[in-house]
Design a protein around this motif. Structure first.
Motif, PDB file in Angstrom:
ATOM      1  N   ASP A  31       0.837  -1.205   0.000  1.00  7.57           N
ATOM      2  CA  ASP A  31       0.000   0.000   0.000  1.00  7.57           C
ATOM      3  C   ASP A  31       0.871   1.255   0.000  1.00  7.57           C
ATOM      4  OD1 ASP A  31      -2.430  -1.438   0.116  1.00  7.57           O
ATOM      5  OD2 ASP A  31      -2.425  -1.429   2.318  1.00  7.57           O
ATOM      6  N   SER A  32       1.904   1.246   0.836  1.00  6.39           N
ATOM      7  CA  SER A  32       2.819   2.386   0.908  1.00  6.39           C
ATOM      8  C   SER A  32       3.494   2.635  -0.443  1.00  6.39           C
ATOM      9  CB  SER A  32       3.870   2.149   1.992  1.00  6.39           C
ATOM     10  OG  SER A  32       4.796   3.201   2.034  1.00  6.39           O
ATOM     11  N   GLU A  33       3.904   1.582  -1.090  1.00  2.32           N
ATOM     12  CA  GLU A  33       4.551   1.715  -2.402  1.00  2.32           C
ATOM     13  C   GLU A  33       3.580   2.243  -3.448  1.00  2.32           C
ATOM     14  OE1 GLU A  33       6.148  -2.216  -2.956  1.00  2.32           O
ATOM     15  OE2 GLU A  33       7.659  -1.913  -1.379  1.00  2.32           O
ATOM     16  N   ILE A  34       2.332   1.796  -3.393  1.00  4.17           N
ATOM     17  CA  ILE A  34       1.324   2.309  -4.337  1.00  4.17           C
ATOM     18  C   ILE A  34       1.061   3.785  -4.066  1.00  4.17           C
ATOM     19  CG2 ILE A  34      -1.107   2.170  -5.027  1.00  4.17           C
ATOM     20  CD1 ILE A  34      -0.879  -0.904  -4.519  1.00  4.17           C
ATOM     21  N   GLU A  72     -10.988   5.335  -6.438  1.00  6.63           N
ATOM     22  CA  GLU A  72      -9.664   5.513  -7.050  1.00  6.63           C
ATOM     23  C   GLU A  72      -8.607   4.676  -6.336  1.00  6.63           C
ATOM     24  OE1 GLU A  72      -8.313   9.490  -8.157  1.00  6.63           O
ATOM     25  OE2 GLU A  72     -10.361  10.198  -7.810  1.00  6.63           O
ATOM     26  N   LEU A  73      -8.684   4.602  -5.015  1.00  3.81           N
ATOM     27  CA  LEU A  73      -7.731   3.806  -4.249  1.00  3.81           C
ATOM     28  C   LEU A  73      -7.873   2.319  -4.576  1.00  3.81           C
ATOM     29  CD1 LEU A  73      -8.035   5.626  -0.797  1.00  3.81           C
ATOM     30  CD2 LEU A  73      -6.116   5.771  -2.413  1.00  3.81           C
ATOM     31  N   ASP A  81      -7.814  -4.190   3.309  1.00  2.00           N
ATOM     32  CA  ASP A  81      -7.664  -3.689   4.687  1.00  2.00           C
ATOM     33  C   ASP A  81      -7.530  -2.171   4.694  1.00  2.00           C
ATOM     34  OD1 ASP A  81      -7.772  -6.265   5.690  1.00  2.00           O
ATOM     35  OD2 ASP A  81      -5.590  -6.429   5.973  1.00  2.00           O
ATOM     36  N   PHE A  82      -6.699  -1.648   3.812  1.00  2.00           N
ATOM     37  CA  PHE A  82      -6.476  -0.206   3.722  1.00  2.00           C
ATOM     38  C   PHE A  82      -7.772   0.503   3.329  1.00  2.00           C
ATOM     39  CE2 PHE A  82      -5.370   3.649   1.414  1.00  2.00           C
ATOM     40  CZ  PHE A  82      -4.488   4.259   2.284  1.00  2.00           C
TER      41      PHE A  82
END
Length: 115
Positions: A31-34, A72-73, A81-82
């Motif tokens: 998620d952080s990388e995206i 969009e996410l 989870d995010f």
């Protein structure tokens, strides 16, 4: 003479936003990388998500700056989870901004990822 009350009630008042501050542990490393790739400051690309802002130890999402931020996410591949925690904070808590920060508290009842 204009009173303070008259000034405060004018239509040009600034938007007041609710911001939730939660731990980065509610996102995966992927998620952080995206989010990195979607941030215009880190990707260097025009037309990316100008409502995703990297911070020193996380990210600030300005959900109110997108007409459908959660969609969009999801489309970008962020984890369920995010997206679940973002949806909860925006819909149930009326947060228009979410600050994911390494030093922030965990939000009870949501998945935690140690990376």
């Amino acid at each position: 003479m204009t009173s303070l009350n008259d000034i405060q009630c004018q239509p040009n008042e600034p938007e007041i936003c609710r911001c939730a501050v939660i731990s980065n542990a509610h996102m995966t490393q992927a998620d952080s990388e995206i989010l990195d790739s979607l941030s215009p400051w880190l990707s260097g690309e025009e037309g990316v998500c100008h409502w995703i802002h990297p911070t020193r130890y996380g990210f600030l999402l300005r959900l109110s700056a997108s007409s459908d931020a959660i969609k969009e996410l999801r489309r970008a591949g962020l984890s369920d989870d995010f997206c679940h925690v973002v949806t909860f904070l925006s819909e149930k808590c009326q947060a228009s901004m979410i600050h994911f920060d390494a030093d922030a508290d965990l939000l009870e009842g949501f998945s935690v990822h140690n990376w």
